[in-house]
Design an enzyme around this catalytic site. Structure first.
Site, PDB file in Angstrom:
ATOM      1  N   ALA A 155       0.829  -1.210   0.000  1.00 33.22           N
ATOM      2  CA  ALA A 155       0.000   0.000   0.000  1.00 33.22           C
ATOM      3  C   ALA A 155       0.865   1.261   0.000  1.00 33.22           C
ATOM      4  O   ALA A 155       0.427   2.318  -0.425  1.00 33.22           O
ATOM      5  CB  ALA A 155      -0.911  -0.014   1.207  1.00 33.22           C
ATOM      6  N   PHE A 156       2.103   1.149   0.474  1.00 31.59           N
ATOM      7  CA  PHE A 156       2.978   2.321   0.517  1.00 31.59           C
ATOM      8  C   PHE A 156       3.655   2.578  -0.826  1.00 31.59           C
ATOM      9  O   PHE A 156       4.111   3.670  -1.103  1.00 31.59           O
ATOM     10  CB  PHE A 156       4.073   2.146   1.580  1.00 31.59           C
ATOM     11  CG  PHE A 156       3.529   2.137   2.978  1.00 31.59           C
ATOM     12  CD1 PHE A 156       2.926   3.258   3.513  1.00 31.59           C
ATOM     13  CD2 PHE A 156       3.630   1.006   3.755  1.00 31.59           C
ATOM     14  CE1 PHE A 156       2.417   3.258   4.801  1.00 31.59           C
ATOM     15  CE2 PHE A 156       3.126   0.994   5.049  1.00 31.59           C
ATOM     16  CZ  PHE A 156       2.517   2.120   5.572  1.00 31.59           C
ATOM     17  N   ASP A 195      -1.328  -3.163  12.035  1.00 35.83           N
ATOM     18  CA  ASP A 195      -1.614  -3.901  10.804  1.00 35.83           C
ATOM     19  C   ASP A 195      -0.950  -5.276  10.823  1.00 35.83           C
ATOM     20  O   ASP A 195      -0.281  -5.671   9.868  1.00 35.83           O
ATOM     21  CB  ASP A 195      -1.161  -3.084   9.592  1.00 35.83           C
ATOM     22  CG  ASP A 195      -1.915  -3.480   8.322  1.00 35.83           C
ATOM     23  OD1 ASP A 195      -2.914  -4.228   8.436  1.00 35.83           O
ATOM     24  OD2 ASP A 195      -1.515  -3.051   7.229  1.00 35.83           O
TER      25      ASP A 195
HETATM   26  N1  LIG Z   1      12.513  -6.608   4.004  1.00 36.06           N
HETATM   27  C1  LIG Z   1      11.964  -7.325   3.025  1.00 36.06           C
HETATM   28  N2  LIG Z   1      12.611  -8.393   2.532  1.00 36.06           N
HETATM   29  C2  LIG Z   1      12.064  -9.136   1.532  1.00 36.06           C
HETATM   30  N3  LIG Z   1      10.866  -8.877   0.975  1.00 36.06           N
HETATM   31  C3  LIG Z   1      10.175  -7.816   1.434  1.00 36.06           C
HETATM   32  C4  LIG Z   1      10.688  -6.980   2.465  1.00 36.06           C
HETATM   33  N4  LIG Z   1       9.774  -6.010   2.715  1.00 36.06           N
HETATM   34  C5  LIG Z   1       8.741  -6.243   1.880  1.00 36.06           C
HETATM   35  N5  LIG Z   1       8.968  -7.320   1.112  1.00 36.06           N
HETATM   36  C6  LIG Z   1       8.049  -7.882   0.107  1.00 36.06           C
HETATM   37  O1  LIG Z   1       7.538  -6.830  -0.672  1.00 36.06           O
HETATM   38  C7  LIG Z   1       6.140  -6.992  -0.862  1.00 36.06           C
HETATM   39  C8  LIG Z   1       5.402  -5.723  -0.500  1.00 36.06           C
HETATM   40  O2  LIG Z   1       5.616  -5.469   0.875  1.00 36.06           O
HETATM   41  P1  LIG Z   1       4.876  -4.305   1.638  1.00 36.06           P
HETATM   42  O3  LIG Z   1       5.249  -4.436   3.069  1.00 36.06           O
HETATM   43  O4  LIG Z   1       5.154  -3.004   0.982  1.00 36.06           O
HETATM   44  O5  LIG Z   1       3.344  -4.596   1.385  1.00 36.06           O
HETATM   45  P2  LIG Z   1       2.395  -5.703   1.998  1.00 36.06           P
HETATM   46  O6  LIG Z   1       2.721  -5.900   3.427  1.00 36.06           O
HETATM   47  O7  LIG Z   1       2.442  -6.901   1.110  1.00 36.06           O
HETATM   48  O8  LIG Z   1       0.971  -5.017   1.842  1.00 36.06           O
HETATM   49  P3  LIG Z   1       0.440  -3.752   2.643  1.00 36.06           P
HETATM   50  O9  LIG Z   1       1.289  -2.610   2.308  1.00 36.06           O
HETATM   51  O10 LIG Z   1      -0.953  -3.621   2.178  1.00 36.06           O
HETATM   52  O11 LIG Z   1       0.542  -4.075   4.098  1.00 36.06           O
HETATM   53  C9  LIG Z   1       5.708  -8.194  -0.055  1.00 36.06           C
HETATM   54  O12 LIG Z   1       5.487  -9.254  -0.931  1.00 36.06           O
HETATM   55  C10 LIG Z   1       6.856  -8.520   0.832  1.00 36.06           C
HETATM   56  O13 LIG Z   1       7.004  -9.908   0.916  1.00 36.06           O
END
Ligand SMILES: Nc1ncnc2c1ncn2[C@@H]1O[C@H](COP(=O)(O)OP(=O)(O)OP(=O)(O)O)[C@@H](O)[C@H]1O
Length: 415
Positions: free
Chosen positions: A125-126, A239
């Site tokens: 979402a970010f 969240d």
């Molecule tokens: N530190 C990280 N290492 C590996 N993959 C990551 C990392 N942070 C995020 N991701 C991957 O990037 C994707 C997007 O992550 P993000 O946290 O932005 O959104 P989300 O948690 O999937 O959804 P929302 O933002 O709605 O909570 C996810 O599939 C996550 O597995």
């Protein structure tokens, strides 16, 4: 006498004049130094002090009931500093800069590390997330915050400062940031085994074993316990869900996505200010608009049921849980909920205890839910196969009661 008076007036005038010139010279010198400091981007680290700036733990939501996290907002120093002239505010920032210690990356560095932002590993979402290799050879994840973000750079830096203070082995720790060209980016430890959601929902060939699920539950509980009780000021996550639980190379679980403003995130109801993800949101928060640590506990309870059942929380999991709960009696019956992918390979007693614990976490009345501290204690004991008896003793002695149909005694719990 007259000569004496004349001398006095003359002397005072000269004294005041010299004083004014001196003050102006000092002010000019400080402004000059301050400008030089602002220009020195390369070595700059995040510098606003959390205790001087209002920290929006999770956006500007004033309904957050975690009073401790709003502590800084009301602190006397906030108003004291907010009335400072700009040049002195700048000087204050400089004086604390070295204490911050959060590495700043340049846009160019991250552009290179992500092959010009082509290594996309997901979208939240970010905004997009990229895999990157920084100059030290380390692999990291770079989260680019949406460009339409209403957040100003100062607010972003304040949040970075807060995030940089949070360190725990069960959190996806912040490694750096970038605020350049109108873009805000966060650099995180890379979690090579992806999200818990991806493991639970068939994206990975091997299903998670029961023991691993229990370990993941405990890891997440420890991360949340730290946010609630170890962080200063405390942090409510707001969240908790399986896509925000990431797994490292050793399948250790870490909580991600904490501490960033939520105002960009999807509201559940367009007309209200309720934030969170459908299926995980505390019903009491929906009705009162007050978010507490116990709201995180509710989401954690949903996560426990997800771990046990392998069912998606956003696809009527809780309705299914209520249905199964009808058949639960005397600590037995939760095995009905077990993930078919486990093929019956789980400890029935452990699963029943976890079911009871999870059911208490999702109690509609928040004060009857256990605290994250109690949950860590309970899960640590559940994990030890021979210690189920000890677990029972501990739960009885610490006044809360793991009664599968009932609730925790609220004497130990808190909002
Ligand atoms: N530190 C990280 N290492 C590996 N993959 C990551 C990392 N942070 C995020 N991701 C991957 O990037 C994707 C997007 O992550 P993000 O946290 O932005 O959104 P989300 O948690 O999937 O959804 P929302 O933002 O709605 O909570 C996810 O599939 C996550 O597995």
């Amino acid at each position: 006498m007259r000569t004496f008076e004349l001398g006095l007036v003359f002397g005072t005038t000269i004294g005041v004049g010299v004083g004014i010139i001196l003050a102006m010279a000092i002010a000019w010198y400080i402004m000059y130094r301050n400008k030089r400091f602002d220009r020195s981007h390369d070595t700059e680290k995040v510098c606003p002090r959390a205790d001087n700036h209002p920290i929006r733990i999770h956006g500007s939501d004033s309904s957050t009931a975690l009073s401790d996290s709003n502590h800084s907002r009301d602190s006397p120093r906030t108003s004291e500093w907010s009335n400072m002239p700009q040049w002195l505010e700048g000087l204050r920032r400089k004086s604390v800069a070295s204490a911050c210690g959060i590495p700043k990356y340049s846009y160019k560095e991250l552009q290179k590390a992500t092959w010009n932002f082509t290594t996309n590993i997901g979208e939240g979402a970010f905004g997009p997330v990229y895999k990157a290799q920084i100059t030290t050879g380390q692999t990291v994840a770079v989260k680019v915050l949406a460009t339409d973000s209403k957040q100003g750079t100062m607010e972003f830096l304040t949040e970075v400062l807060l995030l940089g203070r949070l360190h725990h082995r069960n959190l996806v720790n912040l490694m750096g940031y970038c605020a350049e060209r109108g873009l805000h980016m966060l650099v995180y430890v890379y979690m090579s085994n992806g999200s818990l959601a991806s493991h639970l929902y068939n994206e990975k060939p091997e299903p998670l074993t029961w023991n691993l699920r229990v370990q993941i539950a405990l890891d997440v509980a420890r991360g949340l316990e730290y946010l609630h009780y170890g962080a200063v000021p405390p942090v409510v996550h707001r969240d908790i869900k399986s896509s925000n639980i990431l797994l490292d190379h050793f399948m250790k679980a870490r909580v991600a996505d904490f501490g960033i403003s939520r105002q960009e995130k999807t509201a559940l109801h367009s007309s209200s200010d309720i934030k969170g993800t459908f299926g995980y949101v505390d019903p009491e928060y929906i009705s009162t608009s007050i978010f507490t640590k116990k709201s995180d506990v509710y989401s954690f309870g949903v996560l426990l049921f997800e771990l046990m059942s392998g069912k998606n929380a956003q696809k009527n999991l809780m309705e299914y849980v209520e249905f199964v709960a009808l058949g639960v009696e005397d600590n037995e019956g939760w095995e009905e909920i077990a993930d078919p992918r486990l093929e019956g390979k789980f400890d029935v007693q452990q699963l029943n205890f976890m079911g009871g614990l999870a059911y208490n976490c999702v109690n509609p009345v928040s004060r009857k839910r256990p605290s994250m501290r109690e949950i860590v204690l309970a899960l640590s004991e559940i994990r030890k196969p021979r210690n189920l008896e000890t677990y029972r003793v501990i739960t009885e002695e610490t006044t809360f009661e793991l009664d599968l149909q009932g609730t925790f005694d609220s004497s130990l719990t808190e909002r």
